[in-house]
Design a protein around this motif. Structure first.
Motif, short mmCIF file in Angstrom:
data_model
loop_
_atom_site.label_atom_id
_atom_site.label_comp_id
_atom_site.label_asym_id
_atom_site.label_seq_id
_atom_site.Cartn_x
_atom_site.Cartn_y
_atom_site.Cartn_z
N LEU A 523 61.27 68.16 98.95
CA LEU A 523 60.98 66.78 98.54
C LEU A 523 60.17 66.76 97.24
N ASN A 524 59.22 67.66 97.14
CA ASN A 524 58.39 67.73 95.93
C ASN A 524 59.24 68.05 94.71
N ARG A 525 60.15 69.01 94.86
CA ARG A 525 61.02 69.35 93.73
C ARG A 525 62.01 68.24 93.43
N LEU A 526 62.54 67.60 94.49
CA LEU A 526 63.49 66.51 94.29
C LEU A 526 62.84 65.34 93.56
N SER A 527 61.56 65.09 93.85
CA SER A 527 60.87 63.97 93.22
C SER A 527 60.79 64.11 91.70
N LYS A 528 60.91 65.34 91.20
CA LYS A 528 60.79 65.59 89.76
C LYS A 528 62.13 65.57 89.03
N VAL A 529 63.22 65.54 89.79
CA VAL A 529 64.55 65.63 89.17
C VAL A 529 64.89 64.39 88.35
N ALA A 530 64.79 63.20 88.96
CA ALA A 530 65.15 61.97 88.24
C ALA A 530 64.30 61.75 87.00
N PRO A 531 62.97 61.95 87.05
CA PRO A 531 62.18 61.77 85.82
C PRO A 531 62.59 62.70 84.68
N VAL A 532 62.93 63.96 85.00
CA VAL A 532 63.33 64.90 83.95
C VAL A 532 64.68 64.49 83.36
N ILE A 533 65.63 64.12 84.22
CA ILE A 533 66.95 63.70 83.72
C ILE A 533 66.80 62.45 82.87
N LYS A 534 65.97 61.50 83.33
CA LYS A 534 65.77 60.27 82.55
C LYS A 534 65.17 60.59 81.18
N ALA A 535 64.20 61.49 81.14
CA ALA A 535 63.59 61.87 79.86
C ALA A 535 64.63 62.49 78.93
N ARG A 536 65.50 63.32 79.47
CA ARG A 536 66.55 63.94 78.66
C ARG A 536 67.57 62.90 78.18
N MET A 537 67.90 61.96 79.04
CA MET A 537 68.79 60.86 78.62
C MET A 537 68.24 60.17 77.38
#
Length: 585
Positions: A523-537
């Motif tokens: 869950l901790n790792r999953l919580s960081k996925v969307a923010p990183v992808i959004k930043a890359r977008m």
């Protein structure tokens, strides 16, 4: 102010030939504009190219790299091929524009150059090959450009540069791949209406100074009330600066309806009031309670089911609890289209409870109200006709340019009684027309922007059926996205079943997480996925989509579709872009 012969003007053949059949780019603009802008282009062409000159038809376009517009030629050829003089903005300031004496030529030339900047930006807004955003970090933009305000005026040349810079780094909210907010898209008729509204530059408080716009508001609000289901469109309403203010209006009026003395005596003169809304409702309900002195602790959050809908039995239980404590329930704010899940509260059951306990029912349809325009989807708001007040934001699903939010009230006259202050210097009682059209005294604001014209003109241009088709298309695209990812490897839905609105909520699971045990570390790792992808977008500038946590659910993507420019190819692109940007996480 520049005049012929002063050094700001030059003459000669625009293309070196002097050929009257080859008008050149500046003349081409005049000829093209003649088709679309009528009188203003006729006057502008006369000023720029000589009185009485009639432009020829041509498909030529002005080169954006060409020098600025070039006023007045004195030759006798009609039409002529003379070089038109440059307007040198490096020596001009805003004081050279109207109402300056002889400021007409400079003003028209300057505004046409501003218009060129706007039109070029409009074209790129819908071009899928362009970026949604040219992202720079705040410190970079602060260092790269001088944003400070100075004592001395800038030249018009610098002002035009400021305009270009502002649009260069602005988000293209009309881009087919911009999905970040509930309000997206850019309607051309709505944009034209916004330009006209700014040109008129009037205020909505009296018929005296906004006669046409006041009548448009009267007609449009009545039509919206008819669509809600109030017989004959009876009731009242107002356009406000956004859904949060519309919701606050509803709280204000509900409080006044129950305790009219609060207007003069304040909260100390009445019992403690309690409002109820769902745990998935918009934050503006609590914000309104804070602003009105009711207090955020006096807003009771009602439990929702797994799809985000208010549970009526929990609402009734909490109402009974509050009454037993000696507090006074005064408002239930149900939601038609929650911000994250796009859920529609069960309005009929909630209306039954409000009727039983004599509580004002407000429906926050800021996001979902637009579905009332669709014969296919309006059933999701069944029971809304029993509401005492409704918030409806046409700047969301209907695509009206920001801002355009309506508060509709079923009881006629209550807004006026609640808010009027009888300011005699503005709302004189001995005017020579029907004073019911002076709407300003029922508003919290004094100055009020003309928000209605954008909606009115778009409604005229599209008809109700046009809005219906636009809304149905967005919901179809949401269903298309849901069907593509519900069983796709690497995607996991936040809740089961097809979304009711265009909100599609999901997690993207990179390959590294797909076989992990479902525990706290995952869950901790999953919580960081969307923010990183959004930043890359944003750094790539390819697309934008929102994410957030909710309750015990860690960050997930909330895809919303309200942009009429979006198509199936943009949904496909989004899915593939998320996969591309998240593969290595």
């Amino acid at each position: 102010m520049a005049t012929p012969g002063s050094g700001f003007w030059s003459f000669g053949s625009e293309d070196g030939s002097g050929d009257p059949d080859n008008p050149g780019p500046a003349k081409a603009w005049c000829q093209a504009a003649q088709k679309f802008t009528g009188g203003i282009s006729t006057k502008l062409c006369a000023l720029l190219y000589g009185e009485g000159e009639k432009p020829m038809e041509t498909g030529a376009k002005e080169d954006p790299s060409a020098p600025p517009r070039k006023p007045t030629c004195t030759c006798n050829k009609k039409p002529c091929g003379c070089q038109k003089a440059d307007m040198n903005y490096a020596f001009l300031h805003s004081s050279d524009l109207l109402p300056a004496p002889d400021g007409e030529v400079a003003t028209l030339s300057f505004l046409q150059d501003v218009m060129d900047i706007l039109l070029q930006h409009l074209v790129t807004n819908f071009d899928r090959s362009t970026k949604v955003i040219d992202f720079h970090y705040p410190n970079e933009l602060l260092q790269d450009y001088n944003w400070e305000l100075a004592d001395q005026p800038q030249t018009l040349e610098e002002i035009l540069l400021n305009c270009r810079t502002a649009l260069k780094y602005a988000i293209k909210t009309g881009h087919p791949r911009y999905f970040n907010q509930l309000s997206t898209g850019l309607d051309m008729v709505g944009l034209a209406a916004d330009w006209l509204t700014s040109t008129a530059n009037t205020n909505m408080f009296t018929y005296e100074i906004a006669p046409v716009f006041v009548l448009m508001e009267y007609v449009t609000l009545r039509k919206m009330r008819e669509i809600i289901g109030w017989p004959g469109g009876a009731g009242d309403g107002i356009f406000s600066p956004g859904g949060a203010i519309s919701n606050m209006y509803a709280m204000l009026i509900a409080r006044f309806k129950m305790f009219p003395e609060v207007k003069e005596k304040g909260m100390a003169a009445i019992p403690r009031l309690i409002a109820f809304t769902s745990e998935h409702s918009h934050f503006s309900v609590k914000k309104g309670a804070a602003a009105l002195g009711i207090g955020t602790d006096s807003v009771v959050l009602i439990r929702c089911d797994e799809r985000g809908k208010m549970i009526p039995s929990d609402l009734e239980r909490r109402i009974v609890e509050v009454k037993q404590k000696g507090f006074v329930p005064f408002l239930v704010s149900a939601t038609a289209g929650t911000t994250v899940y796009g859920a529609f509260d069960p309005l009929i059951a909630i209306a039954d409870i409000c009727k039983k306990y004599k509580i004002w029912l407000h429906v926050d349809g800021a996001w979902g109200g637009g579905l009332l325009m669709s014969r296919k989807h309006k059933w999701k708001l069944n029971g809304i006709e029993r509401a005492n007040s409704v918030t409806w934001n046409p700047h969301k699903m209907m695509g009206v340019p920001l801002q355009c939010s309506a508060l509709l009230v079923r009881e006629e006259g209550i807004m006026q009684s609640c808010n009027q202050m009888h300011a005699s210097y503005l709302f004189q009682q001995d005017k020579h027309y029907d004073l019911s059209y002076d709407t300003g005294d029922k508003a919290l604001q004094c100055g009020r922007h003309v928000d209605v014209f954008k909606l009115w003109l778009m409604w005229r241009a599209k008809g109700t059926t046009g809005f219906e088709a636009q809304i149905d298309k967005c919901l179809e695209l949401a269903e298309y996205l849901y069907n593509k990812i519900k069983n796709r490897e690497g995607f996991e839905m936040v809740f089961d079943g097809k979304p009711q609105h265009t909100n599609v909520c999901f997690w993207y699971l990179p390959p590294s997480l797909r076989d992990m045990e479902d525990n706290e570390e995952r869950l901790n790792r999953l919580s960081k996925v969307a923010p990183v992808i959004k930043a890359r977008m944003m750094e790539y500038g390819t697309t934008m989509v929102s994410y957030q946590p909710l309750g015990d659910k860690v960050n997930f993507f909330r895809m919303v579709i309200s942009n009429p420019a979006a198509a199936h190819q943009d949904i496909d692109f989004l899915i593939e872009e998320i996969e591309r940007l998240g593969q290595d996480l």
